[in-house]
Motif scaffolding. Sequence first.
Motif, PDB file in Angstrom:
ATOM      1  N   GLU A 142       0.840  -1.200   0.000  1.00 23.02           N
ATOM      2  CA  GLU A 142       0.000   0.000   0.000  1.00 23.02           C
ATOM      3  C   GLU A 142       0.878   1.254   0.000  1.00 23.02           C
ATOM      4  OE1 GLU A 142      -3.369   0.728   0.132  1.00 23.02           O
ATOM      5  OE2 GLU A 142      -3.768  -1.365  -0.401  1.00 23.02           O
ATOM      6  N   PRO A 143       0.582   2.235  -0.846  1.00 25.07           N
ATOM      7  CA  PRO A 143       1.396   3.464  -0.925  1.00 25.07           C
ATOM      8  C   PRO A 143       1.463   4.251   0.381  1.00 25.07           C
ATOM      9  CG  PRO A 143      -0.075   3.292  -2.810  1.00 25.07           C
ATOM     10  CD  PRO A 143      -0.484   2.219  -1.852  1.00 25.07           C
ATOM     11  N   LEU A 144       0.392   4.209   1.176  1.00 19.44           N
ATOM     12  CA  LEU A 144       0.364   4.970   2.420  1.00 19.44           C
ATOM     13  C   LEU A 144       0.929   4.182   3.601  1.00 19.44           C
ATOM     14  CD1 LEU A 144      -3.105   6.719   2.069  1.00 19.44           C
ATOM     15  CD2 LEU A 144      -0.848   7.740   1.787  1.00 19.44           C
ATOM     16  N   GLU A 145       1.329   2.946   3.355  1.00 28.89           N
ATOM     17  CA  GLU A 145       1.843   2.103   4.436  1.00 28.89           C
ATOM     18  C   GLU A 145       3.311   1.739   4.263  1.00 28.89           C
ATOM     19  OE1 GLU A 145      -0.673  -1.291   4.757  1.00 28.89           O
ATOM     20  OE2 GLU A 145      -2.489  -0.110   5.143  1.00 28.89           O
ATOM     21  N   ILE A 146       3.799   1.676   3.041  1.00 22.34           N
ATOM     22  CA  ILE A 146       5.177   1.271   2.809  1.00 22.34           C
ATOM     23  C   ILE A 146       6.134   2.307   3.411  1.00 22.34           C
ATOM     24  CG2 ILE A 146       5.256   2.352   0.517  1.00 22.34           C
ATOM     25  CD1 ILE A 146       7.100   0.044  -0.349  1.00 22.34           C
ATOM     26  N   SER A 147       7.162   1.838   4.072  1.00 22.87           N
ATOM     27  CA  SER A 147       8.130   2.746   4.686  1.00 22.87           C
ATOM     28  C   SER A 147       9.018   3.375   3.625  1.00 22.87           C
ATOM     29  CB  SER A 147       8.998   1.990   5.697  1.00 22.87           C
ATOM     30  OG  SER A 147       9.851   1.072   5.024  1.00 22.87           O
ATOM     31  N   GLU A 148       9.645   4.467   4.002  1.00 20.74           N
ATOM     32  CA  GLU A 148      10.548   5.153   3.078  1.00 20.74           C
ATOM     33  C   GLU A 148      11.689   4.241   2.652  1.00 20.74           C
ATOM     34  OE1 GLU A 148      13.681   8.141   4.296  1.00 20.74           O
ATOM     35  OE2 GLU A 148      12.155   9.503   3.476  1.00 20.74           O
ATOM     36  N   SER A 149      12.286   3.533   3.582  1.00 17.70           N
ATOM     37  CA  SER A 149      13.427   2.668   3.256  1.00 17.70           C
ATOM     38  C   SER A 149      13.024   1.530   2.332  1.00 17.70           C
ATOM     39  CB  SER A 149      14.060   2.125   4.531  1.00 17.70           C
ATOM     40  OG  SER A 149      13.112   1.386   5.293  1.00 17.70           O
ATOM     41  N   ASP A 150      11.861   0.911   2.590  1.00 14.68           N
ATOM     42  CA  ASP A 150      11.405  -0.178   1.726  1.00 14.68           C
ATOM     43  C   ASP A 150      11.075   0.342   0.336  1.00 14.68           C
ATOM     44  OD1 ASP A 150      11.711  -2.015   3.711  1.00 14.68           O
ATOM     45  OD2 ASP A 150       9.584  -2.143   4.243  1.00 14.68           O
ATOM     46  N   PHE A 151      10.467   1.519   0.262  1.00 18.08           N
ATOM     47  CA  PHE A 151      10.132   2.090  -1.044  1.00 18.08           C
ATOM     48  C   PHE A 151      11.393   2.374  -1.843  1.00 18.08           C
ATOM     49  CE2 PHE A 151       9.473   5.823  -3.757  1.00 18.08           C
ATOM     50  CZ  PHE A 151       8.447   5.358  -4.567  1.00 18.08           C
ATOM     51  N   VAL A 152      12.372   3.003  -1.220  1.00 20.45           N
ATOM     52  CA  VAL A 152      13.619   3.322  -1.918  1.00 20.45           C
ATOM     53  C   VAL A 152      14.296   2.046  -2.408  1.00 20.45           C
ATOM     54  CG1 VAL A 152      15.944   4.274  -1.635  1.00 20.45           C
ATOM     55  CG2 VAL A 152      13.965   5.479  -0.669  1.00 20.45           C
ATOM     56  N   ALA A 153      14.303   1.011  -1.585  1.00 19.65           N
ATOM     57  CA  ALA A 153      14.938  -0.249  -1.973  1.00 19.65           C
ATOM     58  C   ALA A 153      14.210  -0.891  -3.148  1.00 19.65           C
ATOM     59  CB  ALA A 153      14.976  -1.204  -0.786  1.00 19.65           C
ATOM     60  N   ARG A 154      12.885  -0.916  -3.100  1.00 19.53           N
ATOM     61  CA  ARG A 154      12.106  -1.514  -4.194  1.00 19.53           C
ATOM     62  C   ARG A 154      12.294  -0.728  -5.478  1.00 19.53           C
ATOM     63  NH1 ARG A 154       7.920  -4.997  -3.180  1.00 19.53           N
ATOM     64  NH2 ARG A 154       6.625  -4.121  -4.827  1.00 19.53           N
ATOM     65  N   LEU A 155      12.339   0.588  -5.375  1.00 18.49           N
ATOM     66  CA  LEU A 155      12.475   1.436  -6.547  1.00 18.49           C
ATOM     67  C   LEU A 155      13.817   1.210  -7.235  1.00 18.49           C
ATOM     68  CD1 LEU A 155      10.810   3.728  -7.940  1.00 18.49           C
ATOM     69  CD2 LEU A 155      12.250   5.337  -6.697  1.00 18.49           C
ATOM     70  N   ARG A 156      14.873   1.117  -6.464  1.00 18.63           N
ATOM     71  CA  ARG A 156      16.207   0.988  -7.036  1.00 18.63           C
ATOM     72  C   ARG A 156      16.492  -0.412  -7.570  1.00 18.63           C
ATOM     73  NH1 ARG A 156      19.657   5.106  -5.897  1.00 18.63           N
ATOM     74  NH2 ARG A 156      21.491   3.788  -5.655  1.00 18.63           N
ATOM     75  N   PRO A 191       8.337  11.859 -16.113  1.00 16.93           N
ATOM     76  CA  PRO A 191       7.733  10.511 -16.186  1.00 16.93           C
ATOM     77  C   PRO A 191       8.589   9.491 -16.927  1.00 16.93           C
ATOM     78  CG  PRO A 191       6.534  12.091 -17.557  1.00 16.93           C
ATOM     79  CD  PRO A 191       7.452  12.883 -16.712  1.00 16.93           C
ATOM     80  N   LEU A 192       9.528   9.952 -17.750  1.00 19.93           N
ATOM     81  CA  LEU A 192      10.383   9.018 -18.488  1.00 19.93           C
ATOM     82  C   LEU A 192      11.698   8.712 -17.771  1.00 19.93           C
ATOM     83  CD1 LEU A 192       9.922  10.299 -22.168  1.00 19.93           C
ATOM     84  CD2 LEU A 192       8.713   8.452 -20.987  1.00 19.93           C
ATOM     85  N   ARG A 193      11.893   9.261 -16.575  1.00 16.22           N
ATOM     86  CA  ARG A 193      13.106   8.961 -15.819  1.00 16.22           C
ATOM     87  C   ARG A 193      13.194   7.463 -15.529  1.00 16.22           C
ATOM     88  NH1 ARG A 193      15.288  13.055 -12.431  1.00 16.22           N
ATOM     89  NH2 ARG A 193      16.616  11.425 -11.520  1.00 16.22           N
ATOM     90  N   GLU A 194      14.415   6.948 -15.567  1.00 13.31           N
ATOM     91  CA  GLU A 194      14.653   5.544 -15.240  1.00 13.31           C
ATOM     92  C   GLU A 194      14.613   5.369 -13.728  1.00 13.31           C
ATOM     93  OE1 GLU A 194      15.411   1.544 -15.983  1.00 13.31           O
ATOM     94  OE2 GLU A 194      15.145   3.096 -17.516  1.00 13.31           O
ATOM     95  N   ALA A 195      13.766   4.460 -13.261  1.00 16.50           N
ATOM     96  CA  ALA A 195      13.551   4.297 -11.824  1.00 16.50           C
ATOM     97  C   ALA A 195      14.824   3.896 -11.091  1.00 16.50           C
ATOM     98  CB  ALA A 195      12.457   3.256 -11.579  1.00 16.50           C
ATOM     99  N   SER A 196      15.567   2.953 -11.633  1.00 19.05           N
ATOM    100  CA  SER A 196      16.743   2.423 -10.934  1.00 19.05           C
ATOM    101  C   SER A 196      17.882   3.428 -10.846  1.00 19.05           C
ATOM    102  CB  SER A 196      17.227   1.143 -11.618  1.00 19.05           C
ATOM    103  OG  SER A 196      17.625   1.414 -12.958  1.00 19.05           O
ATOM    104  N   ARG A 197      17.798   4.496 -11.628  1.00 18.61           N
ATOM    105  CA  ARG A 197      18.875   5.488 -11.639  1.00 18.61           C
ATOM    106  C   ARG A 197      18.578   6.706 -10.769  1.00 18.61           C
ATOM    107  NH1 ARG A 197      20.435   5.590 -18.139  1.00 18.61           N
ATOM    108  NH2 ARG A 197      21.082   3.372 -18.272  1.00 18.61           N
ATOM    109  N   LEU A 198      17.460   6.691 -10.078  1.00 20.53           N
ATOM    110  CA  LEU A 198      17.153   7.811  -9.198  1.00 20.53           C
ATOM    111  C   LEU A 198      18.121   7.836  -8.018  1.00 20.53           C
ATOM    112  CD1 LEU A 198      13.293   8.103  -8.701  1.00 20.53           C
ATOM    113  CD2 LEU A 198      14.762   9.448 -10.186  1.00 20.53           C
TER     114      LEU A 198
END
Length: 279
Positions: A142-156, A191-198
Motif C-alpha cells: 500500500e502506498p500509504l503504508e510502505i516505509s521510506e526505506s522499503d520504497f527506496v529499496a524496491r524502486l532501485r 515521467p520518463l526517468r529511469e527508476a533504478s537510476r534515481l
Amino acid sequence: MPELPEVESVARALAPALARRRFGEVRVLSPSAVSRSPESLHRLSGRAIERIGRRAKYLIVVLSGDWSLAIHLRMTGWLGIREGLAPPEDLKHVRVLMELVGSGWQPPGWLVFRDIRRFGRLWCGPRNRIVALPEMSRLGPEPLEISESDFVARLRERRGRLKSLLLNQRFLAGLGNIYVDEVLHDAGLHPLREASRLSVSSAKRLHASIRDVLRRAIRAGGTTRRDYFRPDGSPGWFKRALKAYGRENELCRSCGVGIVRRIVVGQRGTWFCPKCQRL
C-alpha cells in the motif's frame, strides 16, 4: 477508473451507515457483475457487517463468519445506500441490490451497486478465498503504508520508466493515471526517468510526494472528472487542485512559467511540466 483516494473516500463515507447492520435479501440483476465470485452473493444473507475498508482500488467489506465482500468499481461503478423498506424503484444501470437490516434505531435500507458500463465486479466468500483471488493476491504494498526505506529499496531494484512502474499494481497498489502524474509533478520528476537510476534523495522525495498527494486527494473526496461520485452523489473536489493531469497547453501552476505537455507513456496519456520535471 476510481483510484486509491476515490475508493478510500467511498469506504469512509459508507462506514458509519453500514456499522452494526447485516445483509438481508440479495438481488443480482446482472449476473456478469458477480462472475467468478467464489460463493454466491445470496449467501451474504444474514451476515453481519463488521467494517468496510480498502485494499488498493478494491472496497473490502469484512463480514461475520470470517467472510468478505470485495467490490471493484472499475470505470463507472457506484456504491451507495438508499434508505427504506422497499428497494429503489429506479433500477436503471443497477446491477446488484443488497438489503440492509438495521439494529435498534437504524432504519432498513438497501446497498445499491450501479454500473453503466458493466465493468464493475463483486466477489464474496471466506476471507482466505477472497485474498487468494488473482486480482488480490498479486497486489503490491500500500502506498500509504510502505516505509521510506522499503520504497527506496524496491524502486532501485526495478528497471523501467517511473510512470510505467508506478502504474504497476504489483510494484505499488492503488495508484492510477491521475495520481501518478500528480505525484511525479509534485516530486519534480520526469515521467520518463529511469527508476533504478534515481538518487536516494530523489527516491525519498517521491515517497513523500506519494503520501502527500494521496492524503490531500482523500481529504478532498477524490477527483471527479466524469463518472466518479461519492455515495451521496456529490463529486470529489481534488480536480481543482490538479497541477498536471489533463492540463495540456495550460500554464504550470507550480512554476508559473512552463506549459504543461502531454505525451504517451505505455499507451497512457501523461501530463507534465517540462520546466519543473526535467529529463
